[in-house]
Each structure stands twice: as C-alpha cells, then as structure tokens.
Design a protein around this motif. Structure first.
Motif, PDB file in Angstrom:
ATOM      1  N   THR A   1       0.220  -0.802 -11.433  1.00  0.00           N
ATOM      2  CA  THR A   1       1.329  -1.583 -10.906  1.00  0.00           C
ATOM      3  C   THR A   1       2.606  -1.204 -11.637  1.00  0.00           C
ATOM      4  O   THR A   1       2.601  -0.957 -12.841  1.00  0.00           O
ATOM      5  CB  THR A   1       1.085  -3.100 -11.010  1.00  0.00           C
TER       6      THR A   1
ATOM      7  N   ARG B   1      -0.952   0.531  -6.692  1.00  0.00           N
ATOM      8  CA  ARG B   1      -1.723   1.693  -6.265  1.00  0.00           C
ATOM      9  C   ARG B   1      -3.164   1.551  -6.746  1.00  0.00           C
ATOM     10  O   ARG B   1      -3.419   0.939  -7.778  1.00  0.00           O
ATOM     11  CB  ARG B   1      -1.137   2.975  -6.851  1.00  0.00           C
ATOM     12  N   ASN B   2      -4.073   2.175  -6.017  1.00  0.00           N
ATOM     13  CA  ASN B   2      -5.496   2.155  -6.355  1.00  0.00           C
ATOM     14  C   ASN B   2      -5.987   3.598  -6.411  1.00  0.00           C
ATOM     15  O   ASN B   2      -5.783   4.356  -5.470  1.00  0.00           O
ATOM     16  CB  ASN B   2      -6.257   1.369  -5.295  1.00  0.00           C
TER      17      ASN B   2
ATOM     18  N   GLU C   1       5.060  -2.610  -7.028  1.00  0.00           N
ATOM     19  CA  GLU C   1       4.329  -1.532  -6.373  1.00  0.00           C
ATOM     20  C   GLU C   1       2.905  -1.576  -6.899  1.00  0.00           C
ATOM     21  O   GLU C   1       2.700  -1.818  -8.084  1.00  0.00           O
ATOM     22  CB  GLU C   1       4.935  -0.169  -6.701  1.00  0.00           C
TER      23      GLU C   1
ATOM     24  N   LYS D   1      -5.529   2.520   5.914  1.00  0.00           N
ATOM     25  CA  LYS D   1      -5.688   3.913   5.483  1.00  0.00           C
ATOM     26  C   LYS D   1      -6.674   4.652   6.370  1.00  0.00           C
ATOM     27  O   LYS D   1      -6.432   5.795   6.761  1.00  0.00           O
ATOM     28  CB  LYS D   1      -6.163   3.968   4.025  1.00  0.00           C
TER      29      LYS D   1
END
Length: 161
Positions: free
Chosen positions: A64, A46-47, A44, A142
C-alpha cells in the motif's frame, strides 16, 4: 487389487506473517505535519504472489502507498509491504490462483490496515484505517480483462488482410 480413488483433502493455511517493507516520509515538516482542516488521503493497493523454492509454499505480498495531502503538498507518504507465507496442497491451478489472489489477501488485509493506522498515529498524522476491500471483485475484473485481451488477440490473428 483395489484402486484408491479417494481425493486428497485440499490444504490452505497461513504459515507466517511478515513486514517486507515499511517507510514513512514527511517531506514538508519533519517535526509536526501541518494538516489543513480536511486533508486529502490517496490510497493505492497492490497484490503480488509468487511460488517459493519449497514445494507448496507461496508468498503473497500486499503493498500500500498512502499519501496525505494538504492542498497540492504531500504532508505524509507511507509505503508498507505486508507479506504472508502460505502452504497450499492438493489444489487445482484455478483454485490455487483464487486462493492467492482472493483469500490470502483477505487474510493479510487487516494486518496491513492496523500497521498503517499505527504508523500514521505515531507520526502525529490522522489515524487511517483502510476501508473494506473486495478482493473477489478485483480478481473477477482481472480475469475478465484477461479473457477480453485473449479474445481480441485471437480475433486479430484470425483476420487476413
């Protein structure tokens, strides 16, 4: 009297790289993980970005979570947050958003991949390198989702029952 109509040069630079968080857990076997022939790996990513208290400074963090599974059992769980401090000046809001959501993560990605690989190797696990990732496509997705949500909200507000 002359006016200075020159546009100031845009500045975007990486000031610092830091590890915000790093953890490794081996729930099943503390000494040696018992991997089957082909462990399953779940990643996984993410930012997160935010403006810092100093003008023109921003923090971008890639997070991560990596799970190595043997069947249903979690053999190894690795969580890493790789951060970067960026200086951005003379950039419009839309371009700044793109820098923080596309270019900054692209700069941090090799660091988090190497850190994950080294940590897993030190744990005696299969060495993993993160696969290539398209931050531009994710950002576009997004933006499109946000536009669709806004248009739906406008449509709902415009209808009269």
């Amino acid at each position: 009297m002359t006016e200075n109509n020159e546009k100031k040069e845009a500045i975007f630079r990486l000031e610092n790289i830091l590890i915000k968080n790093m953890s490794l857990e081996m729930p099943e076997n503390v000494v040696t993980p018992t991997f089957n022939a082909t462990p399953t790996i779940k990643l996984e990513l993410r930012n997160i970005s935010r403006q810092l208290s100093r003008d023109n400074y921003y923090e971008v963090v890639l997070e991560t979570t990596t799970k190595v599974l043997s069947g249903e059992n979690v053999q190894l769980l690795v969580e890493i947050s790789q951060g970067g401090i960026f200086y951005i000046e003379n950039v419009e809001a839309k371009q700044r958003e793109r820098l923080l959501n596309v270019h900054a993560p692209e700069m941090l990605y090799p660091y988090i991949s190497q850190l994950l690989s080294d940590l897993m190797m030190r744990a005696g696990a299969p060495r993993i390198f993160l696969p290539p990732f398209n931050f531009r496509a994710l950002h576009q997705k997004k933006l499109k989702a946000m536009e669709e949500q806004l248009s739906q909200e406008k449509g709902e507000k415009g209808t009269v029952s």
